[in-house]
Design an enzyme around this catalytic site. Sequence first.
Site, PDB file in Angstrom:
ATOM      1  N   GLY A   1       0.817  -1.214   0.000  1.00  0.00           N
ATOM      2  CA  GLY A   1       0.000   0.000   0.000  1.00  0.00           C
ATOM      3  C   GLY A   1       0.842   1.251   0.000  1.00  0.00           C
ATOM      4  O   GLY A   1       0.639   2.161  -0.805  1.00  0.00           O
ATOM      5  N   ALA A   2       1.788   1.300   0.927  1.00  0.00           N
ATOM      6  CA  ALA A   2       2.621   2.486   1.055  1.00  0.00           C
ATOM      7  C   ALA A   2       3.757   2.185   2.007  1.00  0.00           C
ATOM      8  O   ALA A   2       3.772   1.126   2.645  1.00  0.00           O
ATOM      9  CB  ALA A   2       1.796   3.660   1.593  1.00  0.00           C
ATOM     10  N   MET A   3       4.706   3.128   2.117  1.00  0.00           N
ATOM     11  CA  MET A   3       5.892   2.876   2.931  1.00  0.00           C
ATOM     12  C   MET A   3       6.273   4.113   3.727  1.00  0.00           C
ATOM     13  O   MET A   3       6.340   5.220   3.183  1.00  0.00           O
ATOM     14  CB  MET A   3       7.035   2.420   2.014  1.00  0.00           C
ATOM     15  CG  MET A   3       8.314   2.113   2.753  1.00  0.00           C
ATOM     16  SD  MET A   3       8.089   0.734   3.917  1.00  0.00           S
ATOM     17  CE  MET A   3       9.268   1.193   5.167  1.00  0.00           C
ATOM     18  N   GLU A   4       6.559   3.894   5.000  1.00  0.00           N
ATOM     19  CA  GLU A   4       6.723   4.969   5.978  1.00  0.00           C
ATOM     20  C   GLU A   4       8.128   5.557   6.065  1.00  0.00           C
ATOM     21  O   GLU A   4       8.485   6.122   7.107  1.00  0.00           O
ATOM     22  CB  GLU A   4       6.316   4.439   7.354  1.00  0.00           C
ATOM     23  CG  GLU A   4       7.286   3.399   7.965  1.00  0.00           C
ATOM     24  CD  GLU A   4       6.870   1.949   7.780  1.00  0.00           C
ATOM     25  OE1 GLU A   4       6.119   1.661   6.834  1.00  0.00           O
ATOM     26  OE2 GLU A   4       7.308   1.095   8.578  1.00  0.00           O
TER      27      GLU A   4
ATOM     28  N   GLU B   1       0.737   5.449   7.598  1.00  0.00           N
ATOM     29  CA  GLU B   1       2.165   5.729   7.333  1.00  0.00           C
ATOM     30  C   GLU B   1       2.642   6.896   8.177  1.00  0.00           C
ATOM     31  O   GLU B   1       3.757   6.886   8.707  1.00  0.00           O
ATOM     32  CB  GLU B   1       2.394   6.011   5.851  1.00  0.00           C
ATOM     33  CG  GLU B   1       1.895   4.922   4.898  1.00  0.00           C
ATOM     34  CD  GLU B   1       2.339   3.517   5.244  1.00  0.00           C
ATOM     35  OE1 GLU B   1       3.437   3.355   5.820  1.00  0.00           O
ATOM     36  OE2 GLU B   1       1.581   2.566   4.973  1.00  0.00           O
TER      37      GLU B   1
ATOM     38  N   HIS C   1       3.396   5.815  11.691  1.00  0.00           N
ATOM     39  CA  HIS C   1       4.653   5.059  11.814  1.00  0.00           C
ATOM     40  C   HIS C   1       5.813   5.961  12.236  1.00  0.00           C
ATOM     41  O   HIS C   1       6.821   5.461  12.728  1.00  0.00           O
ATOM     42  CB  HIS C   1       5.022   4.405  10.482  1.00  0.00           C
ATOM     43  CG  HIS C   1       4.505   3.005  10.293  1.00  0.00           C
ATOM     44  ND1 HIS C   1       4.556   2.042  11.282  1.00  0.00           N
ATOM     45  CD2 HIS C   1       3.957   2.390   9.212  1.00  0.00           C
ATOM     46  CE1 HIS C   1       4.061   0.898  10.812  1.00  0.00           C
ATOM     47  NE2 HIS C   1       3.689   1.090   9.563  1.00  0.00           N
TER      48      HIS C   1
HETATM   49  N1  TRP Z   1       5.701  -0.942   6.286  1.00  0.00           N
HETATM   50  C1  TRP Z   1       4.759  -0.839   5.209  1.00  0.00           C
HETATM   51  C2  TRP Z   1       3.436  -0.524   5.862  1.00  0.00           C
HETATM   52  O1  TRP Z   1       2.906  -1.254   6.619  1.00  0.00           O
HETATM   53  C3  TRP Z   1       4.613  -2.108   4.441  1.00  0.00           C
HETATM   54  C4  TRP Z   1       5.370  -2.223   3.174  1.00  0.00           C
HETATM   55  C5  TRP Z   1       5.598  -1.287   2.253  1.00  0.00           C
HETATM   56  C6  TRP Z   1       5.940  -3.410   2.667  1.00  0.00           C
HETATM   57  N2  TRP Z   1       6.294  -1.820   1.205  1.00  0.00           N
HETATM   58  C7  TRP Z   1       6.520  -3.097   1.447  1.00  0.00           C
HETATM   59  C8  TRP Z   1       6.026  -4.702   3.127  1.00  0.00           C
HETATM   60  C9  TRP Z   1       7.157  -4.060   0.678  1.00  0.00           C
HETATM   61  C10 TRP Z   1       6.654  -5.662   2.368  1.00  0.00           C
HETATM   62  C11 TRP Z   1       7.242  -5.335   1.158  1.00  0.00           C
HETATM   63  O2  TRP Z   1       2.883   0.497   5.705  1.00  0.00           O
HETATM   64 ZN    ZN Z   2       2.640  -0.304   8.442  1.00  0.00          ZN
END
Ligand code: TRP
Ligand code: ZN
Length: 862
Positions: free
Chosen positions: A267-270, A304, A307
């Site tokens: 979905g997205a990355m923090e 995010e 986080h």
């Molecule tokens: N930490 C991210 C979240 O929960 C998860 C995530 C983003 C992720 N990109 C990823 C997990 C790629 C595995 C692989 O919002």
């Molecule tokens: Zn997360």
Amino acid sequence: MADAQIATQAPRIIRREDYRAPDWQVPEIALDFDLDPAATRVRARLTVTRRGAHDRPLVLDGDGLTALRVLVDGAEAQGWSMDGSNLVVPLSGDAHVVETEVEIAPERNTQLEGLYASGGILCTQCEAEGFRRITFFPDRPDVLTRYRVKMTADKARFPVLLANGDPVAQGEIQGGRHWAEWHDPFPKPCYLFALVAGDLVANSGSFRTMSGRDVQLGIWVRQPDLAKTDHALAALKLSMAWDEKVYGREYDLDVFNIVAVDDFNFGAMENKGLNVFNSRYILADPDTATDYDYDAIAAVVAHEYFHNWSGNRITCRDWFQLSLKEGFTVFRDQGFSADQGSAAVKRIEDVRGLRASQFPEDAGPLAHPVRPDEYIEISNFYTATIYNKGAEVIRMMHTILGPTKFREATDLYFERFDGTAATCEDFVQCMEEAGGVDFDQFRRWYTQAGTPRVTANLAMDGDKARLTLSQTVPPTPGQPVKEPMVLPLKLKLFGAQTGRAMSDEQLVLLKDPHTEIFFENLTEKPVLSINRGFSAPVVVETDRTAADLAFLSAHDDDPFARYEAMQQLMLDTLVSSVTTGSTDHDAVVEAVRNTLTDAALDPAFVAEAVLLPSDSFIGDQLAVVDPEAIFRAREALRRALGTVLHDQWRTAYESSIANRFEYSPAAKGARRIRSVALGYIAASGAADAQELAFDQFSKADNMTDRQGGLTTLASGDSPLREQALEAFYARYRGNGLVLDKWFQTQALSSRDDTPEMVERLAGHRDFTLANPNRARALIGAFSVNQRAFHQPSGRGYRFMADQLIALDKLNPQTAAKLLPPLGRWKRFDATRAAQMRAELERIVATPGLSKDMFEQASKSLD
Ligand code: TRP
Ligand code: ZN
């Protein structure tokens, strides 16, 4: 020979009990990127310090990297070597500067891990172990480092250069190139590293924090998408204010940037100060996004952002602790969303999601505890168990402590572990200390997999009643025998005649296998309301009759419990249809009538309450899933509801016709009940139903109504179906996110020919496995369309395995996450089970299979 090959290739199992603190720390890193899609040079300068007394060399993780240069303290390194893909550098002193140089090709990176290209934008994804695909580094979350990042790139193609932290300098150089440097003052694990380079524009804003600092906010997208970023920006501001108010957490940098890209595995990355998002969780306008999309955007933006404290300021010691940040952050984003609209509807949606994805996981071959003991590929553990069951575990602690002590406990946690890499145990200890409770037995929620089952029986004896509660936890792979859990069960009694509450709500902590609770001085026969608000993530079996459930669905004072009673009534009815052929629909019809005509209820709640349980959830109640029988039973009940309550659905439909589009809880509720009503009108077989759907589809001024119409048409067989699908395609063929809906709506169709249609769509010129959203829209949606996927011929399984094998070569992470539905063969009859196993075996036997896919497929065969 073949055997020897398999033996040497068997992927290594990583075990939690093997955790050892790192040998070397890396307090500082300077990274220098010479960016080019075909060949990017990465120079890294690491300050390394020996931790403790040992004589082990520095081992830097790498994945597919070739060391072009290795320097120690400015001179050619002596005696370095490669151990597999890792770089081993012997070091004599306790502190050194180690420099490496590598070259990578982002445009050829189809895995979307590390540095890759998406629609002309260069971006990174490092969680969990992608940083090692960019540069040599100790790629583990307990190594915390201060980053300085310099990026140089062609100015015309990449006018915007972003990284974590704050921008500190920039400049131009000859040949049309330019550079920028960013510093992040907060030490962080490398999985939170990010850079982005592209031709981007920002929707800018600012936020004044509780201590009066101004933070510059930017949502970065390509120019044509700029008009679709207001909702995300507004959600970001709301999230920042909410975290201050509810958790006392303030943002800590001067800038906060979000970039949206079209190709993204999750979905997205923090990433610290630079979140990277799947564009589906940023871009919205009424013409292209549904209400569901709007809500999901706000939830993911909040997730995010949250986080930054639960994940970044305090990170995880090792990946077995993943739920420390994910479970807690999901709990936080659920609280945020609950506060934006109806908390009851939010809870209903979350529980429905838990039952649709986590319960089956907990009951299948991939079941694992919230804190796993081992893994082959950590990417496979970003699961509903880690995220959603993890959030339920936090919620139970919140329930047991109460809001005030829970807040004291999170304050203690943030204060004590700020700037460190912590464990789930650290979090639980803060809860115990601040809450003044003993969570010894409660800790089993972190160690035992499987969904607990509770039975509750209420027996009357004169003016007394005895409630007998029992619990069991089913065996799961590697855990044949379970200990009893701590189950916080909220319960209440209602008088069957008067409807009056006969007790206050009480919180029972069920700790033993069996417990009895007595009620005295009862003036009438009581009806039991239990697990109110879904206070424990368990399956509850009671001896309540259809009449009891119908009564609660109309009279309980907890909206979740009303929903739950209705669901149970529907489920009991459907299960008995499937197993005994019974067609007695009266109790459900009358309960739905009551809810539908209760003017005091929120329409959004009504829409949830009158929806039948899904095919899969019905299947989950049966010893052996019979997809055809389930589908027939559910269709028959839908038809009965549609026919008997025809006038009520018409009224609900007509009274909810909206004026101009508005994104408010009331307007959303009206659209929701409208689509549900349309579905029942169609189920009744009404002559004009398809025209009605087409009319809604054609005249809608928003995507929710348009897709609602299309969904009904897509399952029907009127000529209007083709017409609508073609019109939708023609209108949106240039918009990837909406095309995903076009593929998904067809993959979810209940028509008999869905398997063939999905196969045809896989050959459509707009279908590609290279884009994860597109792959999930068709293949992912098809695999949860129970009757279509499990068509007796087995063609669904074959198609799925073909697609997964092809996708694994491009993008193992996304492929492996799509496998679980194929792995649930134990739940089906012998013929289907054999067909499913054969496809799993074909996958496992594929040469060059990724370890992601190997782990999922081989565990599913056990
Ligand atoms: N930490 C991210 C979240 O929960 C998860 C995530 C983003 C992720 N990109 C990823 C997990 C790629 C595995 C692989 O919002
Ligand atoms: Zn997360």
